[in-house]
Design a protein around this motif. Structure first.
Motif, mmCIF file in Angstrom:
data_model
loop_
_atom_site.group_PDB
_atom_site.id
_atom_site.type_symbol
_atom_site.label_atom_id
_atom_site.label_comp_id
_atom_site.label_asym_id
_atom_site.label_seq_id
_atom_site.Cartn_x
_atom_site.Cartn_y
_atom_site.Cartn_z
ATOM 1 N N ARG A 120 1.275 4.103 -3.078
ATOM 2 C CA ARG A 120 1.082 5.542 -2.865
ATOM 3 C C ARG A 120 2.294 6.336 -3.302
ATOM 4 O O ARG A 120 2.170 7.422 -3.882
ATOM 5 C CB ARG A 120 0.757 5.818 -1.405
ATOM 6 C CG ARG A 120 -0.638 5.376 -0.980
ATOM 7 C CD ARG A 120 -0.941 5.793 0.433
ATOM 8 N NE ARG A 120 -2.320 5.438 0.796
ATOM 9 C CZ ARG A 120 -2.866 5.701 1.986
ATOM 10 N NH1 ARG A 120 -2.136 6.318 2.932
ATOM 11 N NH2 ARG A 120 -4.109 5.358 2.234
ATOM 12 N N ASN A 154 2.438 6.605 -7.041
ATOM 13 C CA ASN A 154 1.413 7.488 -7.599
ATOM 14 C C ASN A 154 1.572 8.940 -7.178
ATOM 15 O O ASN A 154 0.789 9.803 -7.600
ATOM 16 C CB ASN A 154 0.012 7.002 -7.193
ATOM 17 C CG ASN A 154 -0.320 5.657 -7.807
ATOM 18 O OD1 ASN A 154 0.106 5.355 -8.907
ATOM 19 N ND2 ASN A 154 -1.082 4.844 -7.089
ATOM 20 N N THR A 155 2.577 9.185 -6.322
ATOM 21 C CA THR A 155 2.815 10.560 -5.875
ATOM 22 C C THR A 155 3.645 11.302 -6.920
ATOM 23 O O THR A 155 4.713 10.812 -7.317
ATOM 24 C CB THR A 155 3.558 10.574 -4.523
ATOM 25 O OG1 THR A 155 2.751 9.887 -3.560
ATOM 26 C CG2 THR A 155 3.798 12.002 -4.053
ATOM 27 N N LYS A 195 0.825 -1.201 0.000
ATOM 28 C CA LYS A 195 0.000 0.000 0.000
ATOM 29 C C LYS A 195 0.863 1.257 0.000
ATOM 30 O O LYS A 195 0.604 2.224 -0.728
ATOM 31 C CB LYS A 195 -0.923 -0.010 1.216
ATOM 32 C CG LYS A 195 -1.966 1.087 1.224
ATOM 33 C CD LYS A 195 -2.910 0.917 2.408
ATOM 34 C CE LYS A 195 -3.984 1.997 2.400
ATOM 35 N NZ LYS A 195 -4.914 1.824 3.564
ATOM 36 N N ILE A 196 1.935 1.233 0.790
ATOM 37 C CA ILE A 196 2.852 2.371 0.856
ATOM 38 C C ILE A 196 3.567 2.560 -0.482
ATOM 39 O O ILE A 196 3.697 3.679 -0.985
ATOM 40 C CB ILE A 196 3.864 2.177 1.998
ATOM 41 C CG1 ILE A 196 3.153 2.256 3.356
ATOM 42 C CG2 ILE A 196 4.974 3.224 1.924
ATOM 43 C CD1 ILE A 196 4.022 1.867 4.523
#
Length: 240
Positions: free
Chosen positions: A234, A237-238, A230-231
């Motif tokens: 993210r 996608n940052t 999950k990290i």
């Protein structure tokens, strides 16, 4: 019951938040009780004397070594057929735990074999097939991590796990199929256990404790892996 719904990571995490601490407490309670009854209160064997107490670690570790691999094989089949990512992660999470149980089984078996057989190791059918099981665990971990593409690694590892499942019945029935030094099964048998109840109850507690420990640590490893993914998602996608 639709088992596919458990493949949802979010749903699994909700279930794991309940199962993980429960399994941990069961493991602690049963392992402590089993250790006290098995190592202190249970009687020595009339033939093996105090050496028989190795049984309270050896037998549960052997049981979990086999059950862990069976669980991995089932998850590997689910991953290959239905392509559930959570099944792949289960195989990855369970492999080092199963390998640890297998190694513990072999080590305690050697300590038990020295006074019983007069040797730390013999190329007995049961011992050799259990050593092969350890190689299968290690082989899966090496193969799954050998690919840059994680999905390809999981797929190759799943094929190896399913191929290696043939070793499980060999381990289980080796003492019946061949003339071996290893004693026949005295606990997990169709006719019922053949050991005294004073030894059976502590052994049962240790089996429950080892099983609960397996559930606890695999759940922890799965939760950790899902959070890492999950990290990573993210971060990817940052915007830079």
């Amino acid at each position: 019951m639709n088992l596919h719904r458990f493949a949802n990571p979010a749903r699994f995490l909700r279930i794991a938040r309940v199962v993980t601490p429960l399994a941990g407490w069961i493991a602690v309670a049963t392992l402590l009780a089993g250790a006290v009854f098995g190592l202190v209160l249970s009687p020595p064997d009339y033939q093996q004397s105090e050496t028989v107490r190795i049984m309270y670690v050896h037998v549960p570790s052997a049981w979990l070594a086999l059950q862990s691999y069976i669980a991995m094989a089932l998850a590997a089949a689910v991953a290959l057929v239905w392509k559930h990512p959570l099944a792949d992660l289960f195989v990855k999470a369970a492999a080092p735990v199963g390998a640890g149980f297998t190694l513990l089984c072999l080590i305690t078996g050697s300590f038990w074999g020295r006074p019983t057989w007069g040797a730390w190791w013999v190329w007995d059918a049961r011992l050799t097939s259990m050593l092969v099981l350890l190689f299968l665990y290690v082989g899966y971990m090496a193969l799954a991590g050998a690919f840059d593409d994680e999905e390809r690694g999981h797929r190759a590892g799943a094929v190896l796990v399913l191929t290696g499942i043939v070793d499980v019945p060999i381990v289980k029935f080796s003492v019946e199929w061949w003339n071996t030094l290893h004693q026949p099964t005295s606990v997990f048998r169709l006719g019922g256990p053949t050991i005294a109840s004073e030894m059976l109850w502590p052994l049962g507690l240790m089996v429950v404790g080892f099983t609960a420990f397996f559930v606890w640590i695999v759940c922890v490893r799965l939760e950790t892996e899902l959070l890492h993914r999950k990290i990573r998602a993210r971060l990817e996608n940052t915007p830079a």
